[in-house]
Design a protein around this motif. Structure first.
Motif: not given
Ligand code: SF4
Length: 221
Positions: A139-140, A179, A181-182, A185, A187-188, A192, A197, A211-213
């Motif tokens: 997770h980021p 999310c 955390f966006r 984050c 990577l958002a 997100c 997620p 996390c979606h990614y």
């Molecule tokens: S879902 Fe999006 S905002 Fe949340 S941790 Fe993953 S990449 Fe980051």
């Protein structure tokens, strides 16, 4: 201090009193590394580490199966932290205890945990075995936490890229959409902000990430 340690027993087992109560208090003080004769002292006469041992004795006197330890060593200096953590580990082993250990210090978490759950704003970001989480944080947010651990070698520390998370922690009363955390984050994406997620086992072997990614392992192969 003897009264403080005995209080849970007096509350839950009022029939235990007199010599039997004193014996139980003496035994548990001895088990956590305090001298039973210290039971007649006041809390201010104890050091920080000894006060933590009093707290542990008070929790243990009812012989629980589970203890929730909320930041039990954060106020202690490093050498005393190690003593208290080693005490908790030996009690865990000898008494078959489970501990839910809440901490911010990753070195402490790494030392004491079997499984680690990383929370952000009250939501589970990642949950894995200690070995898996520290070897392969996915997770980021967990990655940012790991990257922020100080390195005690100035040259290696200078060579390391800066790892601070940008922005402030949002209010839990008014969390971000999607999310949580966006807002911090790296990577958002716009997606997100729309979709929460789902916490998923990404390895099929108990490494859960929200996390979606973060791909599942079979998707990577
Ligand atoms: S879902 Fe999006 S905002 Fe949340 S941790 Fe993953 S990449 Fe980051």
């Amino acid at each position: 201090v003897g009264d403080i340690i005995a209080e849970p027993l007096r509350t839950h087992y009022p029939d235990i009193k007199g010599a039997e109560l004193r014996e139980k208090v003496d035994a548990i003080m001895d088990r956590v590394g305090l001298h039973p004769h210290q039971k007649n002292r006041y809390p201010h006469e104890f050091s920080g580490g000894q006060c933590q041992r009093v707290g542990i004795a008070r929790a243990l006197i009812l012989e629980p199966k589970l203890i929730i330890c909320d930041e039990p060593v954060s106020a202690l200096d490093v050498s005393v932290q190690a003593q208290v953590i080693n005490l908790l580990k030996s009690l865990q082993r000898d008494m078959g205890l489970s501990l839910i250990f809440i901490a911010h210090d990753l070195s402490v978490v790494k030392h004491i945990s079997d499984r680690v759950m990383v929370l952000y704003l009250g939501n589970v970001a990642e949950n894995a075995s200690r070995a898996e989480l520290f070897a392969n944080p996915r997770h980021p947010y967990t990655q940012a936490l790991m990257a922020a651990v100080p390195i005690p070698d100035p040259e290696r520390a200078r060579a390391k890229p800066p790892a601070e998370l940008e922005g402030d922690l949002p209010s839990p009363m008014n969390p971000p959409s999607g999310c949580v955390f966006r807002t911090r984050c790296p990577l958002a994406t716009e997606y997100c902000g729309r979709e929460i997620p789902v916490l998923e086992d990404k390895t099929g072997a108990g490494h859960w990430v929200a996390c979606h990614y973060v791909e599942r392992d079979e998707e990577l192969n």
